[in-house]
Design a protein around this motif. Structure first.
Motif, PDB file in Angstrom:
ATOM      1  N   ARG A   1       0.834  -1.205   0.000  1.00  0.00           N
ATOM      2  CA  ARG A   1       0.000   0.000   0.000  1.00  0.00           C
ATOM      3  C   ARG A   1       0.873   1.261   0.000  1.00  0.00           C
ATOM      4  O   ARG A   1       0.617   2.216  -0.742  1.00  0.00           O
ATOM      5  CB  ARG A   1      -0.896   0.021   1.240  1.00  0.00           C
ATOM      6  CG  ARG A   1      -1.703  -1.231   1.484  1.00  0.00           C
ATOM      7  CD  ARG A   1      -2.911  -1.321   0.610  1.00  0.00           C
ATOM      8  NE  ARG A   1      -3.886  -2.274   1.143  1.00  0.00           N
ATOM      9  CZ  ARG A   1      -4.923  -2.744   0.484  1.00  0.00           C
ATOM     10  NH1 ARG A   1      -5.119  -2.348  -0.771  1.00  0.00           N
ATOM     11  NH2 ARG A   1      -5.761  -3.598   1.034  1.00  0.00           N
ATOM     12  N   VAL A   2       1.892   1.252   0.870  1.00  0.00           N
ATOM     13  CA  VAL A   2       2.777   2.421   0.973  1.00  0.00           C
ATOM     14  C   VAL A   2       3.499   2.659  -0.354  1.00  0.00           C
ATOM     15  O   VAL A   2       3.644   3.800  -0.810  1.00  0.00           O
ATOM     16  CB  VAL A   2       3.796   2.229   2.117  1.00  0.00           C
ATOM     17  CG1 VAL A   2       4.790   3.388   2.150  1.00  0.00           C
ATOM     18  CG2 VAL A   2       3.067   2.107   3.446  1.00  0.00           C
ATOM     19  N   HIS A   3       3.942   1.577  -0.991  1.00  0.00           N
ATOM     20  CA  HIS A   3       4.623   1.714  -2.285  1.00  0.00           C
ATOM     21  C   HIS A   3       3.701   2.349  -3.323  1.00  0.00           C
ATOM     22  O   HIS A   3       4.136   3.199  -4.118  1.00  0.00           O
ATOM     23  CB  HIS A   3       5.099   0.343  -2.761  1.00  0.00           C
ATOM     24  CG  HIS A   3       5.823   0.380  -4.076  1.00  0.00           C
ATOM     25  ND1 HIS A   3       7.149   0.743  -4.179  1.00  0.00           N
ATOM     26  CD2 HIS A   3       5.398   0.157  -5.346  1.00  0.00           C
ATOM     27  CE1 HIS A   3       7.515   0.712  -5.459  1.00  0.00           C
ATOM     28  NE2 HIS A   3       6.466   0.355  -6.182  1.00  0.00           N
ATOM     29  N   CYS A   4       2.447   1.964  -3.336  1.00  0.00           N
ATOM     30  CA  CYS A   4       1.489   2.538  -4.284  1.00  0.00           C
ATOM     31  C   CYS A   4       1.248   4.020  -4.008  1.00  0.00           C
ATOM     32  O   CYS A   4       1.107   4.820  -4.941  1.00  0.00           O
ATOM     33  CB  CYS A   4       0.165   1.774  -4.218  1.00  0.00           C
ATOM     34  SG  CYS A   4       0.273   0.107  -4.904  1.00  0.00           S
ATOM     35  N   ILE A   5       1.181   4.385  -2.725  1.00  0.00           N
ATOM     36  CA  ILE A   5       1.022   5.807  -2.380  1.00  0.00           C
ATOM     37  C   ILE A   5       2.230   6.601  -2.867  1.00  0.00           C
ATOM     38  O   ILE A   5       2.098   7.677  -3.470  1.00  0.00           O
ATOM     39  CB  ILE A   5       0.849   5.968  -0.848  1.00  0.00           C
ATOM     40  CG1 ILE A   5      -0.485   5.366  -0.403  1.00  0.00           C
ATOM     41  CG2 ILE A   5       0.930   7.443  -0.451  1.00  0.00           C
ATOM     42  CD1 ILE A   5      -0.674   5.331   1.101  1.00  0.00           C
ATOM     43  N   THR A   6       3.434   6.076  -2.623  1.00  0.00           N
ATOM     44  CA  THR A   6       4.662   6.750  -3.077  1.00  0.00           C
ATOM     45  C   THR A   6       4.672   6.912  -4.588  1.00  0.00           C
ATOM     46  O   THR A   6       4.996   7.974  -5.125  1.00  0.00           O
ATOM     47  CB  THR A   6       5.896   5.943  -2.633  1.00  0.00           C
ATOM     48  OG1 THR A   6       5.848   5.738  -1.234  1.00  0.00           O
ATOM     49  CG2 THR A   6       7.179   6.678  -3.000  1.00  0.00           C
ATOM     50  N   GLY A   7       4.307   5.840  -5.307  1.00  0.00           N
ATOM     51  CA  GLY A   7       4.276   5.902  -6.767  1.00  0.00           C
ATOM     52  C   GLY A   7       3.286   6.923  -7.284  1.00  0.00           C
ATOM     53  O   GLY A   7       3.562   7.639  -8.259  1.00  0.00           O
ATOM     54  N   ALA A   8       2.125   7.025  -6.635  1.00  0.00           N
ATOM     55  CA  ALA A   8       1.116   8.000  -7.064  1.00  0.00           C
ATOM     56  C   ALA A   8       1.606   9.432  -6.854  1.00  0.00           C
ATOM     57  O   ALA A   8       1.392  10.312  -7.695  1.00  0.00           O
ATOM     58  CB  ALA A   8      -0.177   7.759  -6.292  1.00  0.00           C
ATOM     59  N   LEU A   9       2.287   9.659  -5.739  1.00  0.00           N
ATOM     60  CA  LEU A   9       2.803  11.008  -5.466  1.00  0.00           C
ATOM     61  C   LEU A   9       3.916  11.392  -6.432  1.00  0.00           C
ATOM     62  O   LEU A   9       4.053  12.557  -6.807  1.00  0.00           O
ATOM     63  CB  LEU A   9       3.319  11.085  -4.030  1.00  0.00           C
ATOM     64  CG  LEU A   9       2.254  11.056  -2.923  1.00  0.00           C
ATOM     65  CD1 LEU A   9       2.905  10.932  -1.555  1.00  0.00           C
ATOM     66  CD2 LEU A   9       1.376  12.310  -2.979  1.00  0.00           C
ATOM     67  N   GLN A  10       4.711  10.408  -6.854  1.00  0.00           N
ATOM     68  CA  GLN A  10       5.857  10.708  -7.724  1.00  0.00           C
ATOM     69  C   GLN A  10       5.429  11.209  -9.102  1.00  0.00           C
ATOM     70  O   GLN A  10       6.121  12.010  -9.709  1.00  0.00           O
ATOM     71  CB  GLN A  10       6.737   9.462  -7.875  1.00  0.00           C
ATOM     72  CG  GLN A  10       7.593   9.193  -6.654  1.00  0.00           C
ATOM     73  CD  GLN A  10       8.380   7.906  -6.771  1.00  0.00           C
ATOM     74  OE1 GLN A  10       8.060   7.040  -7.584  1.00  0.00           O
ATOM     75  NE2 GLN A  10       9.404   7.757  -5.941  1.00  0.00           N
ATOM     76  N   GLN A  11       4.316  10.753  -9.610  1.00  0.00           N
ATOM     77  CA  GLN A  11       3.898  11.194 -10.942  1.00  0.00           C
ATOM     78  C   GLN A  11       2.978  12.408 -10.892  1.00  0.00           C
ATOM     79  O   GLN A  11       2.533  12.905 -11.921  1.00  0.00           O
ATOM     80  CB  GLN A  11       3.210  10.058 -11.694  1.00  0.00           C
ATOM     81  CG  GLN A  11       1.774   9.791 -11.291  1.00  0.00           C
ATOM     82  CD  GLN A  11       0.984   9.175 -12.451  1.00  0.00           C
ATOM     83  OE1 GLN A  11       1.516   8.907 -13.512  1.00  0.00           O
ATOM     84  NE2 GLN A  11      -0.301   8.971 -12.243  1.00  0.00           N
TER      85      GLN A  11
END
Length: 1029
Positions: free
Chosen positions: A914-924
């Motif tokens: 879940r945390v990885h997906c949040i990080t990925g969403a913020l990066q783009q």
């Protein structure tokens, strides 16, 4: 061909003060343009480039004025302002040079007025007393004396004032430097100012020599003489001061010799004076008092090595060595200088001094060459190649030709080359090719090992003197020996340069010796045949370096040799196909053809139509078992020296053949080279298509009727379109489920290139558009690539979808979106690490859909109508905010559950995904262009709080001492002890009795599955934990 982007020139505009503007306004005329109105307009411009164009209009306007205009007050006012502007401009401002260039064309009748204006301005400049403003005055003086007749005349009129200013500036800067001892920044600035002051003083003496000579010799009490003595004394002090920068000392050495030369009489005795200085034989009895007074420190005792070096440099640079103008004394000085330099070569080892010494040796050899032209027989004997001096210089070269410093190595090459010319000058009229000195030198160099880098340039210089044929007579295997050295990349450039010198000289020799071209076979046997043997059988490194460094030079020298190479290699291609380790004759042929075409020596269509190279032969190369042969064959099709050359039908068919069999290459470097070469091909198609479109537009109807269908521009463009469509079909077919990683990587990379290169700017015709080849099935194919276990495949697929966003986001229905979103959420909590990466890319893709908010997210989170009301909110921002909110809710719930049992969390709902997906969403997310500021502030606050809670929960396992996490699989007692401690830390928050006792896990451990909340076998849990950590 790569076009360098032109560097934009920055020009600072000049400004006039209020008084100057009012003066121009008073003289300007509205009804007609005069000089005042033109200057006023120029001053009102804010752009320096525009001011340059305006200044260039001054002289054409002035040249139209009549003779009486010289008395016009307007002209005087304008010239005053031009003078003030010139001296106010910075030395690096292009406006200054443009203004000087324009004023050089000033009509004669205005020169007197202009000189008066400039003299007035310069006089004000010379009144400067602030030592930190001296630099501006010095720069202005240098500008005046450099290709500016008006400025030089102004300096000439104020010669004594300028001398006085320079004398004062040298002393003031020296004193200021002494007072700021320890302040490195200030001292550095002052050192550079001092350097400029010395250079301007030298420029004054050189440019305005007549002013000095008209006042000096007869009046030793005159102001000019006293000023010159002061300049000489200051320069001597700077030369002796080792605390100054080396550049200041070097320039001071030049100044000492220049000033002495300007003042000394009789001039014939000057070389003897300098010789005595260098040799420490100065006797005060025969030296003028003014010289002892000014340069006393040079006349007493032994001079430091650095001072001797700089004086040698000064003598070589400032004295006249041509035409024998200094007579025997000059020849003696020349020999004394080299004697001093040779003695210093064993003393000066520091890098900057060693560099200076090598450069001064090179200057000496150039001066010796100039002196020998009209030198005495005695000088020629003393500088003959067999003399001691030349012998010692050769020893210096052998010692320093592999010096660590590039500058020293470069100078040794120049010294050696000049020494050969010196010897040739001393034996004028003799047979150079049979000269004993050259013969001895050649034998010595050939006896050295080929790993000695200095050997190559020296042999190259000898080739220019005696010719290649003379060297080959000693050893015919030299070309082969040099080619064998080229398996070492550090030696390959040196070897290829020597070979180029030798075969070029050899060809010239044959051309002059034989009227017919019967010599070409002999030349081929020596220079081409050994090359072909190595290309066929040599190792990878050797053949690569020969192709990169040697082959292009050989083809440039003799393009016709290509047909010989083709003939020889074709004859043995069937018998010598090569292997995985060697290219064979076929591989050598592909390399030669590729190099020839890339450098413009070959038209592929010609050799194919003439039957020199068949299509089948190229196909063999395209599927060769040696990777580099495949790449060379592809390079033959893709690389050409003309970026707009038409791609033929045969080439397109061969490219399709290559793609069919080479997408699955296991070598990353080969895949990278394939993409690089195909990029060149696609760029060629794109650029040549633009030419064809323009050609089609410019053709008349008659021309179109006369053109055959195959060569018709529209026919070629249709071939291009069909070819690109066929390539894309093949690439998408390669992305089938279960295809290998190399195949997917290659296909996606090439598709990305096509999307990038064939991008359609508005209003421009494009031969091919990838968007038109995309349907919903192909979008699904790209989405399926997210499931690859290799992240680079996910990256390529996601990047391609973003490039195709115009069509990719319009081909999915709501049911597909729902299923994809559900899959992403499921993967985000998987225990397999690569699943959450897949989920992240999938979510980042889905947030671009407008329908996502209503179709999917509405089922999971509460709908916010305010987002729909604001039309300025982008789809990506709105969806990303909602997705992160959903993921955050899930993580918070999982953190709550993890407090009860970390082991159960690791097995059932690892929070990392879940945390990885949040990080990925913020990066783009475009963070500098957000609209929902209040919502994002609230979200960031929640994310920070969640991060602290998550860190606290996992800290017993994931911590500084074990950042990767802990896997309780160790059986030794020490590990068991550490695990016991960790379990005690976990236990207080845990209601499960599982942690009451440490269990050492073994290969066949059995634990009752009902003790775990999700009833999974322990073996599976351990495996999943291993995947999560």
């Amino acid at each position: 061909m790569v076009l360098k982007k032109k560097k934009e020139i920055q020009v600072d505009a000049f400004l006039l003060d209020q008084q100057q503007l009012e003066k121009l306004q008073r003289f300007s005329k509205v009804e007609e343009e005069n000089l005042a109105s033109l200057l006023l307009h120029c001053a009102q411009l804010n752009n320096g480039i525009q001011q340059i164009q305006c200044i260039k209009q001054i002289m054409p306007l002035v040249s139209k004025m009549d003779q009486n205009s010289a008395c016009d007050p307007m002209v005087k006012a304008c010239l005053d302002i031009l003078g003030e502007t010139y001296f106010a401009l910075g030395v690096k401002n292009p406006l200054k040079k443009v203004l000087a260039s324009s004023l050089n064309g000033l009509p004669e009748q205005f020169m007197t007025l202009a000189i008066q204006s400039f003299v007035s301005c310069l006089r004000e400049e010379l009144k400067t007393t602030d030592v930190y403003l001296y630099r501006k005055v010095l720069d202005n003086l240098a500008s005046c004396m450099e290709d500016f007749s008006l400025g030089r005349a102004s300096v000439k009129n104020l010669f004594e004032e300028v001398l006085q200013f320079l004398q004062k500036s040298l002393l003031d800067i020296q004193e200021e430097n002494r007072q700021n001892h320890g302040n490195r920044i200030v001292q550095s600035q002052l050192m550079h100012d001092l350097l400029i002051a010395i250079k301007v003083s030298m420029m004054l003496v050189q440019k305005l020599q007549e002013n000095i000579q008209g006042n000096l010799w007869r009046h030793h009490e005159s102001f000019v003489w006293q000023s010159m003595c002061s300049l000489l004394k200051s320069s001597t002090n700077f030369l002796m001061d080792e605390t100054l920068l080396q550049t200041v000392q070097t320039t001071s050495g030049l100044a000492v010799i220049l000033f002495t030369k300007a003042m000394y009489e009789p001039v014939e005795e000057l070389p003897s004076l300098v010789s005595d200085l260098l040799l420490g034989l100065m006797k005060h009895a025969g030296v003028p008092a003014w010289f002892v007074s000014s340069c006393g420190t040079l006349c007493t005792g032994e001079l430091p090595d650095s001072v001797l070096l700089f004086l040698c440099h000064g003598a070589l640079a400032m004295l006249e060595w041509k035409n024998g103008s200094m007579g025997e004394n000059g020849e003696k000085l020349l020999l004394d200088i080299v004697s001093v330099l040779l003695s210093l070569s064993s003393e000066l080892k520091e890098s900057s001094m060693a560099t200076s010494l090598s450069r001064i040796f090179a200057i000496w050899t150039s001066s010796a060459l100039a002196a020998l032209i009209s030198g005495s027989p005695d000088l020629k004997i003393k500088l003959n190649g067999n003399s001691d001096i030349i012998g010692k210089l050769l020893e210096y070269i052998y010692t320093h030709w592999e010096h660590p410093l590039d500058a020293v190595r470069h100078q040794t090459k120049l010294i050696f080359k000049n020494l050969l010319q010196i010897h040739r000058t001393t034996i004028t009229g003799s047979n150079e090719k049979s000269d004993p000195f050259f013969a001895k030198l050649i034998k010595h160099l050939l006896s050295l090992e080929w790993h000695v880098k200095g050997k190559y340039a020296s042999l190259g210089s000898l080739v220019e003197c005696v010719g290649t044929e003379n060297i080959l007579q000693l050893d015919r295997t030299i070309p082969v020996q040099i080619l064998n050295v080229m398996n070492d990349q550090s030696l390959a450039p040196y070897a290829s340069d020597l070979l180029e010198t030798m075969f070029t000289n050899h060809k010239t020799h044959f051309t002059l010796s034989f009227q017919e071209s019967t010599w070409i076979d002999q030349w081929h046997d020596i220079w081409v045949s050994p090359l072909l043997v190595i290309l066929c059988e040599g190792n990878h490194d050797q053949t690569t370096y020969i192709i990169d460094y040697y082959l292009p030079k050989l083809l440039k020298c003799s393009p016709d040799s290509l047909s010989y190479m083709i003939r020889i290699l074709q004859a043995s291609a069937d018998a010598n196909l090569g292997s995985r380790s060697t290219r064979g004759a076929l591989g050598a042929l592909m390399a030669c053809l590729r190099t020839a075409r890339a450098h413009g020596h070959l038209e592929l269509s010609n050799i194919m139509s003439n039957g020199l190279v068949s299509t089948e032969c190229i196909k063999q190369g395209l599927v060769h078992q040696h990777n580099q042969v495949c790449i060379d064959a592809l390079g033959l099709l893709c690389e050409t020296h003309r970026s707009t050359e038409i791609v033929s039908m045969e080439e397109m068919q061969l490219i399709q053949f290559f793609i069919t069999y080479n997408l699955n290459s296991q070598s990353p470097s080969v895949r990278q080279q394939i993409c690089s070469l195909l990029r060149k091909l696609f760029c060629r198609i794109q650029e040549s298509s633009q030419v064809l479109y323009k050609l089609e537009q410019n053709k008349t109807k008659q021309e179109l009727l006369e053109t055959s269908t195959e060569k018709h521009p529209l026919g070629i463009l249709q071939q291009y379109k069909d070819f690109m469509s066929s390539v894309c079909n093949r690439l998408f077919e390669a992305l089938f489920p279960g295809s290998s990683h190399p195949t997917r990587f290659s296909a996606l990379s090439i598709l990305g290139l096509i999307a990038e290169i064939f991008y359609v700017p508005k209003g421009q015709a494009q031969v091919f558009q990838l968007n038109q080849e995309i349907d919903s099935a192909r979008v699904r194919t790209l989405i399926q690539c997210f499931a690859s276990t290799f992240e680079e495949v996910k990256v390529l697929a996601f990047g391609l979808l973003m490039k195709l966003h115009d069509v990719a986001f319009n081909l999915q229905d709501s049911e597909d979106l729902d299923l994809l979103f559900q899959a992403a959420m499921d993967l985000s909590t998987s225990t397999k690490p690569y699943d959450c990466v897949t989920a992240s890319y999938l979510l980042n893709f889905l947030v671009h859909y407008k329908e996502l908010h209503h179709t999917c997210l509405g089922k999971w989170v509460e709908h916010n109508p305010q987002m729909d009301e604001s039309p300025s909110v982008s789809t990506v921002e709105k969806n990303t905010l909602t997705v992160i909110k959903l993921l955050l809710v899930n993580v918070e719930e999982e953190i709550f559950q993890a407090k009860k049992s970390l082991l159960q969390a690791a097995a059932s709902f690892p929070m990392y995904g879940r945390v990885h997906c949040i990080t990925g969403a913020l990066q783009q997310l475009p963070l500098n262009n957000l609209t929902l500021i209040a919502e994002w502030k609230e979200m960031v606050a929640r994310l920070i709080l969640m991060s602290y809670k998550l860190s606290a929960v996992v800290s017993p396992v994931v911590q500084s001492s074990s950042p990767e996490g802990l896997i309780p699989m160790d059986s030794d007692s020490e590990s068991t002890g550490r695990l016991q401690m960790i379990l005690h830390e976990i236990q207080p928050q845990d209601t499960n009795d599982y942690f009451m006792q440490v269990k050492t896990l073994k290969e066949h451990c059995k634990v009752e599955s009902e003790k775990l909340a999700d009833h999974r076998p322990v073996k599976n849990i351990c495996t999943e934990m291993r995947g999560c950590t």
